[in-house]
Design an enzyme around this catalytic site. Structure first.
Site, PDB file in Angstrom:
ATOM      1  N   ASP A 173     -11.535  64.767 -57.792  1.00 25.19           N
ATOM      2  CA  ASP A 173     -11.538  65.966 -58.632  1.00 25.19           C
ATOM      3  C   ASP A 173     -11.103  67.115 -57.762  1.00 25.19           C
ATOM      4  OD1 ASP A 173     -12.229  68.141 -60.405  1.00 25.19           O
ATOM      5  OD2 ASP A 173     -13.660  66.809 -61.375  1.00 25.19           O
ATOM      6  N   PRO A 204     -10.231  66.801 -68.117  1.00 24.86           N
ATOM      7  CA  PRO A 204      -9.676  67.423 -69.328  1.00 24.86           C
ATOM      8  C   PRO A 204      -8.163  67.259 -69.390  1.00 24.86           C
ATOM      9  CG  PRO A 204     -10.543  69.108 -67.805  1.00 24.86           C
ATOM     10  CD  PRO A 204     -10.773  67.784 -67.162  1.00 24.86           C
ATOM     11  N   ALA A 231     -11.634  60.107 -72.393  1.00 28.14           N
ATOM     12  CA  ALA A 231     -11.450  61.560 -72.258  1.00 28.14           C
ATOM     13  C   ALA A 231     -10.414  62.072 -73.263  1.00 28.14           C
ATOM     14  CB  ALA A 231     -11.066  61.897 -70.829  1.00 28.14           C
ATOM     15  N   ARG A 232      -9.149  61.930 -72.948  1.00 21.94           N
ATOM     16  CA  ARG A 232      -8.081  62.341 -73.862  1.00 21.94           C
ATOM     17  C   ARG A 232      -6.940  61.334 -73.771  1.00 21.94           C
ATOM     18  NH1 ARG A 232     -11.175  64.693 -76.249  1.00 21.94           N
ATOM     19  NH2 ARG A 232     -11.300  66.874 -76.854  1.00 21.94           N
ATOM     20  N   ASP A 256     -11.035  54.599 -75.660  1.00 23.98           N
ATOM     21  CA  ASP A 256     -11.647  55.225 -76.832  1.00 23.98           C
ATOM     22  C   ASP A 256     -10.712  56.267 -77.406  1.00 23.98           C
ATOM     23  OD1 ASP A 256     -13.761  55.768 -78.684  1.00 23.98           O
ATOM     24  OD2 ASP A 256     -14.098  57.645 -77.609  1.00 23.98           O
ATOM     25  N   GLU A 261      -3.132  59.222 -81.429  1.00 24.53           N
ATOM     26  CA  GLU A 261      -4.226  58.877 -82.352  1.00 24.53           C
ATOM     27  C   GLU A 261      -4.389  59.870 -83.504  1.00 24.53           C
ATOM     28  OE1 GLU A 261      -7.668  59.056 -79.789  1.00 24.53           O
ATOM     29  OE2 GLU A 261      -7.829  61.223 -79.985  1.00 24.53           O
ATOM     30  N   HIS A 293     -12.027  56.965 -81.024  1.00 24.50           N
ATOM     31  CA  HIS A 293     -12.496  58.233 -80.433  1.00 24.50           C
ATOM     32  C   HIS A 293     -13.916  58.504 -80.922  1.00 24.50           C
ATOM     33  CE1 HIS A 293     -10.906  62.167 -78.488  1.00 24.50           C
ATOM     34  NE2 HIS A 293     -12.204  62.013 -78.258  1.00 24.50           N
TER      35      HIS A 293
HETATM   36  C1  COI Z   1     -14.787  66.337 -77.563  1.00 19.27           C
HETATM   37  O1  COI Z   1     -15.893  66.846 -77.809  1.00 19.27           O
HETATM   38  O2  COI Z   1     -13.986  66.900 -76.791  1.00 19.27           O
HETATM   39  C2  COI Z   1     -14.426  65.059 -78.174  1.00 19.27           C
HETATM   40  O3  COI Z   1     -13.586  64.399 -77.633  1.00 19.27           O
HETATM   41  C3  COI Z   1     -15.034  64.661 -79.480  1.00 19.27           C
HETATM   42  C4  COI Z   1     -14.158  64.995 -80.657  1.00 19.27           C
HETATM   43  C5  COI Z   1     -13.010  64.088 -80.829  1.00 19.27           C
HETATM   44  C6  COI Z   1     -14.915  65.031 -81.939  1.00 19.27           C
END
Ligand code: COI
Length: 327
Positions: A173, A204, A231-232, A256, A261, A293
Site C-alpha cells: 500500500d 480503491p 474491491a472494484r 465478487d 458488471e 458484488h
Molecule cells: C461499496 O460500499 O463500495 C460497495 O462496493 C458496495 C456497493 C456495491 C453496494
C-alpha cells in the site's frame, strides 16, 4: 428537508424509515438508477442519495445543481462513480458511507477457500451425484503466501481473519498501516506479484489502480496464481483475466466484482438478453467463482449504509460537515 434516495432496495426500506424518524426529514425512495432521464425527479430535494450503479458525472451533477440539489451521499464506501472535482466546482457537498469491514473481509476468505480447494467444481459435480476426487486436489493455506494489495480497513481485516491459518502474508500500500504490520511484511507490488500464491485486492479504484491487474502484471505472477477481487471490478482488465485463465497462468479467480458488471449485478436477468461477452465467458470456467458484488451484503452493513446516506445529507446541511465528507 427533502432527500431523494435512488437505487433503493426493498431490504433498505426499514432502515430508511428509521432514519426518517430520527432526523425528521422527508425521504423519497426510488428503485431507479440515477441518470439524466430521471434527474428531474429530484427537483425540490436538497439532497440525493445513490448506491453506486449510476455514474454521477459532470452533466448529471450540473442537472442536479440546477434543480437545487446541494448534497449528495453515496451509500457505498467506494466513490469512483462520482466526479468529485465537478461536484466541488458545482458547490455540491458529497459524502460516502462507512461500515464495518467484516462483511467484505469474511466474504474474501470464503472466495479464497473456494478457490484454493476447487470448490466450485466439486459443488457442480455433487449436483449430478458425481463425488469423484479427480482434479480437485487443493493446498493447505498454511503453505501459501498471500499477497494483500491495499491495507485499509478491509485489507487489514482480511489479514486478521487469515492469521489463524498460519500462512505467510505480504502487504502492499502507499500508506503503511500499523495493524497490517502485525500480520504481514510490507513489500513492493513487484514482490507481491513474484512471490504470492494468492493475491487479494483491497484498493480503491483510482486512475492509478485502474487495470493494474493486466497482461503485464499477470505475466509477472506465479504460474497458477489465484486472484481474489472483492474491491472494484475495474482494477483487473477482464481481457487479461480471460487470457490468464485460458492459458492456465491463473489457477483460479474469486471475483465478487468484475469489470463490466454494471447493469448485470443485483437484478434478476433470467428472461433478459444480455450483451456482455467477456463477463459471461469468464464466469463459465470451472475455476472461476463470480458473485454479484455481494461481499458487502450483511445486515450490519446495510443498516450503516442507509444511516450514512441519510445522516450524511442531514449533517452536511445542518452543520456543514460529516465524518465521511469527501469535499
Ligand atoms: C461499496 O460500499 O463500495 C460497495 O462496493 C458496495 C456497493 C456495491 C453496494
Amino acid at each position: 428537508m427533502r432527500i431523494y434516495a435512488f437505487e433503493m432496495r426493498d431490504d433498505e426500506q426499514a432502515a430508511f424509515q428509521a432514519e426518517q424518524q430520527t432526523h425528521n426529514v422527508e425521504l423519497i425512495l426510488d428503485k431507479a438508477v440515477p441518470n439524466l432521464d430521471n434527474a428531474e425527479r429530484a427537483a425540490g430535494c436538497i439532497g440525493v442519495s445513490v448506491l453506486g450503479q449510476g455514474t454521477l458525472d459532470r452533466e448529471l451533477l450540473t442537472r442536479y445543481r440546477d434543480l437545487g440539489v446541494r448534497f449528495l451521499s453515496t451509500r457505498t464506501v467506494g466513490f469512483n462513480h462520482i466526479d468529485l472535482d465537478a461536484a466541488t466546482e458545482l458547490g455540491i457537498k458529497v459524502c460516502n458511507a462507512m461500515y464495518p469491514p467484516n462483511g467484505v473481509a469474511d466474504f474474501t476468505v470464503m472466495l479464497l477457500l473456494m478457490c484454493v480447494r476447487n470448490y466450485r467444481d466439486a459443488m457442480w459435480r455433487s449436483m449430478v451425484n458425481d463425488y469423484s476426487l479427480t482434479g480437485l486436489v487443493g493446498n493447505n493455506i498454511s503453505d501459501l503466501t498471500i499477497g494483500v494489495v491495499g491495507t485499509g480497513s478491509v485489507g487489514c481485516q482480511v489479514m486478521k481473519n487469515l492469521s489463524g491459518f498460519g500462512c505467510r502474508m505480504l502487504a502492499c500500500d502507499q500508506y503503511e498501516n500499523e495493524m497490517a504490520k502485525q500480520y504481514a511484511a510490507y513489500v513492493d507490488l513487484d514482490t507481491i506479484f513474484r512471490e504470492s500464491d494468492v493475491i487479494t485486492l483491497h484498493t480503491p479504484l483510482t486512475p492509478e489502480t485502474d487495470h493494474f491487474i493486466n497482461h503485464d502484471s499477470i505475466s509477472a505472477m506465479k504460474d497458477g496464481v489465484i486472484i481474489i477481487n472483492t474491491a472494484r471490478g475495474q482494477l483487473a482488465d477482464i481481457n487479461a483475466l480471460v487470457d490468464g485463465v485460458e492459458s492456465g497462468k491463473i489457477g483460479a479467480l474469486g471475483m465478487d466484482t468484475t469489470e463490466g458488471e454494471e447493469g448485470i449485478i443485483h437484478e434478476d436477468h433470467r428472461s433478459d438478453m444480455i450483451a456482455n461477452k467477456n463477463w459471461f465467458y469468464l464466469r463459465q470456467f470451472k475455476n472461476v467463482v463470480m458473485t454479484q458484488h455481494m461481499a458487502f451484503y450483511t445486515r450490519q452493513s446495510v443498516e450503516m449504509m442507509v444511516k450514512c446516506g441519510v445522516e450524511g445529507v442531514v449533517m452536511m446541511e445542518r452543520t456543514g460537515s460529516y465524518r465521511t465528507a469527501l469535499n
